[in-house]
Design a protein around this motif. Structure first.
Motif: not given
Length: 261
Positions: A1-27
């Motif tokens: 699967m090919t993904m845009d590198a900038a998108t992956v980077w910015h989304v991953w930074r959000r995952v690291l920083r946002e507890p609400a997103l960290q909790e929701a992503m595994f639901r």
């Protein structure tokens, strides 16, 4: 699967920083909830890919947050040693405060800018209940000054060259007036936060000693502070200031004219 590198980077930074997103992503209902987090289809796919390896993803999230919390403690120890000692003496939960501070700045990484980090931490501290600890605002004022002159020295160097047309103050010095006399705390570190400090004003010089650029904090008389302030512009020492000026020269805060004894 090919993904845009900038998108992956910015989304991953959000995952690291946002507890609400960290909790929701595994639901299981994350796909339906993705719009709550402002995620478009491409960003949602990135999160879902990370969610497919929950053990590894949770490990890296925990590791990131641990390192960032450690960087907060390092900023306290390096840039704010006096404030840090007082907070420890009052058994403040430093780790919990670190998470609160990092949440407030979006888990921003200050990198090597430890003294800039320290200033931001002090600004945040003054808005917390701990600001009511006796003597804490006074230590904060001293360490704010110390960090400002350290940052200025790193950016512009230290102006400590004597001139021929009079005495002059070194560039890396600030006058700080406190509401409490915390000079005993500065002389005796074991008393810091454990002994009471008088509710009377005191004047301090915060400076980088020219010989080694080490931070120094010295209690002085209002007259000495006035001499330092006036002689930021080179000039003559008045007759009534001679003893004070000689003491300031010995401290390294005042520079005697070129050619003087």
């Amino acid at each position: 699967m090919t993904m845009d590198a900038a998108t992956v980077w910015h989304v991953w930074r959000r995952v690291l920083r946002e507890p609400a997103l960290q909790e929701a992503m595994f639901r299981e209902d994350f796909g339906a909830r993705a719009p709550e987090f402002g995620l478009d289809a491409a960003a949602r796919e990135v999160v879902e890919q990370y969610a497919r390896t929950p053990s590894g993803t949770r490990f890296f999230i925990a590791n990131y947050r641990y390192r960032m919390t450690s960087s907060f403690v390092n900023a306290l120890e390096t840039a704010l040693p006096l404030t840090h000692r007082l907070l420890r003496a009052h058994e403040v939960d430093i780790d919990a405060w670190a998470v609160e501070f990092l949440d407030s700045v979006g888990w921003y990484d200050f990198g090597p800018y430890v003294y800039t980090y320290g200033l931001r931490v002090l600004e945040h501290l003054l808005g917390r209940p701990e600001a009511s600890i006796p003597g804490l605002p006074d230590l904060v004022a001293l360490e704010q000054a110390a960090n400002r002159i350290t940052i200025a020295a790193a950016e512009r160097g230290v102006d400590a060259e004597p001139v021929s047309d009079g005495h002059r103050s070194i560039g890396a010095v600030e006058v700080v007036r406190t509401e409490r006399d915390i000079s005993d705390w500065l002389r005796n570190s074991s008393a810091l936060g454990r002994a009471d400090v008088p509710e009377r004003p005191r004047t301090f010089l915060v400076y980088l000693r020219p010989s080694d650029l080490r931070r120094r904090i010295v209690a002085v008389s209002p007259r000495a502070a006035a001499v330092v302030t006036r002689l930021r512009v080179p000039g003559a020492v008045r007759s009534e200031e001679e003893a004070t000026a000689a003491s300031l020269v010995r401290l390294g805060v005042l520079l005697a004219p070129i050619g003087s004894d």
